[in-house]
Design a protein around this motif. Sequence first.
Motif, PDB file in Angstrom:
ATOM      1  N   VAL A 142      92.710 101.105 -31.635  1.00 30.17           N
ATOM      2  CA  VAL A 142      93.859 101.936 -32.023  1.00 30.17           C
ATOM      3  C   VAL A 142      95.152 101.172 -31.815  1.00 30.17           C
ATOM      4  CG1 VAL A 142      95.130 104.042 -31.525  1.00 30.17           C
ATOM      5  CG2 VAL A 142      92.633 104.078 -31.547  1.00 30.17           C
ATOM      6  N   THR A 143      95.232 100.433 -30.716  1.00 28.84           N
ATOM      7  CA  THR A 143      96.436  99.662 -30.429  1.00 28.84           C
ATOM      8  C   THR A 143      96.622  98.543 -31.445  1.00 28.84           C
ATOM      9  OG1 THR A 143      96.161 100.118 -28.062  1.00 28.84           O
ATOM     10  CG2 THR A 143      97.620  98.303 -28.670  1.00 28.84           C
ATOM     11  N   VAL A 144      95.517  97.851 -31.784  1.00 30.32           N
ATOM     12  CA  VAL A 144      95.603  96.781 -32.784  1.00 30.32           C
ATOM     13  C   VAL A 144      96.027  97.353 -34.129  1.00 30.32           C
ATOM     14  CG1 VAL A 144      94.333  94.956 -33.983  1.00 30.32           C
ATOM     15  CG2 VAL A 144      93.834  95.443 -31.576  1.00 30.32           C
ATOM     16  N   GLY A 145      95.510  98.551 -34.450  1.00 26.29           N
ATOM     17  CA  GLY A 145      95.901  99.199 -35.702  1.00 26.29           C
ATOM     18  C   GLY A 145      97.382  99.522 -35.743  1.00 26.29           C
ATOM     19  N   ARG A 146      97.948  99.900 -34.609  1.00 24.59           N
ATOM     20  CA  ARG A 146      99.382 100.189 -34.563  1.00 24.59           C
ATOM     21  C   ARG A 146     100.216  98.923 -34.696  1.00 24.59           C
ATOM     22  NH1 ARG A 146      99.295 104.532 -29.524  1.00 24.59           N
ATOM     23  NH2 ARG A 146      98.488 106.325 -30.733  1.00 24.59           N
ATOM     24  N   ILE A 147      99.683  97.815 -34.186  1.00 24.82           N
ATOM     25  CA  ILE A 147     100.422  96.550 -34.274  1.00 24.82           C
ATOM     26  C   ILE A 147     100.402  96.009 -35.701  1.00 24.82           C
ATOM     27  CG2 ILE A 147     100.479  94.145 -33.516  1.00 24.82           C
ATOM     28  CD1 ILE A 147      99.300  95.064 -30.852  1.00 24.82           C
ATOM     29  N   LEU A 148      99.224  96.002 -36.317  1.00 24.61           N
ATOM     30  CA  LEU A 148      99.064  95.396 -37.645  1.00 24.61           C
ATOM     31  C   LEU A 148      99.045  96.411 -38.770  1.00 24.61           C
ATOM     32  CD1 LEU A 148      96.362  92.674 -36.856  1.00 24.61           C
ATOM     33  CD2 LEU A 148      98.835  92.406 -36.955  1.00 24.61           C
ATOM     34  N   GLY A 149      98.698  97.656 -38.435  1.00 23.62           N
ATOM     35  CA  GLY A 149      98.695  98.693 -39.452  1.00 23.62           C
ATOM     36  C   GLY A 149      97.355  98.950 -40.105  1.00 23.62           C
ATOM     37  N   GLY A 150      96.760 100.125 -39.823  1.00 26.70           N
ATOM     38  CA  GLY A 150      95.568 100.614 -40.523  1.00 26.70           C
ATOM     39  C   GLY A 150      94.445  99.607 -40.658  1.00 26.70           C
ATOM     40  N   LYS A 151      93.999  99.410 -41.919  1.00 23.74           N
ATOM     41  CA  LYS A 151      92.898  98.510 -42.232  1.00 23.74           C
ATOM     42  C   LYS A 151      93.210  97.087 -41.811  1.00 23.74           C
ATOM     43  CE  LYS A 151      89.983  97.029 -46.108  1.00 23.74           C
ATOM     44  NZ  LYS A 151      89.756  97.153 -47.561  1.00 23.74           N
TER      45      LYS A 151
END
Length: 293
Positions: A142-151
Amino acid sequence: MLHVRCRPDTSEAAYRAVLDLLTGYSPVLHALPPAAALVETRGALPYFGCSSDQLAARIRLRAMALVGVDVHIGIARSWAVAAMASVRPARNGLRLVPAGGEPAFLDQLPIEALHSIGPVQAARLRTFGLETIGALVATPPVTVGRILGGKAGRIPHERARGIDPRPIVARALPLTVSERAAFRQLAATSLSVNVVFADGAAITRSRKLRETSAHDEDLRTVAYALWEAFAFERARIRGLAVRVDVTSAAQAARQITLDERREAPVRLEPVIDRANRRCPDTVGPASAYRRTG
């Protein structure tokens, strides 16, 4: 699977010869121009009665002896890990990452080494203190998704853990500019831009054309749009390849338009082609030439 990587300065003829060699070991060969290929080995191993690293050693030896090309081969159970392994071979030119051995191989690598991650994404991860692949694995998805965005965050996190479900699909080396005559009766349906970085990592973006087209300007517009979508900042690029999926020009629909800015160059293209067939590479769009006065 095997990820076979030729030297960056390998000629196109030598690269094609390596691909021909690989087809003798597996019919499932996925060309990755300008200098790499994926080989599915599940059927080849029982046929040749050897292990995957033994098969890779045999391929490397024959490539040097028969083609004169030294190849590095990564061996792993997923596309991404095999590609990263071929960039970091052992002294024998091979790197085997056994099933379950992905963390030991990946965790200490710098974040830029992660397959298919771009320099902009790597720089952003570093600003959050994620400097190694192992640090990325330890970060919640979830944290990585917030940093880079979604997919864009989910895929790097999976590949950092050695997960890459993409299958190897047989794909031959596409036609090249040196075979320009073959394109005259073809029309494009989609276009892909592949960028290879200095460390051997690669990234690809693709786009389907709104309508089948055989016009240079349509392909040029899509290629520039894909290039701009990469949003590179000071990227060290080693190779750039544009791949076009084609169909018969006879099957291409012709969209009627009243836009004179599009119709004028479209009508001019056959004239330019005829002139260049008589005097090669002497005529082109005026916008492509530098003004002199």
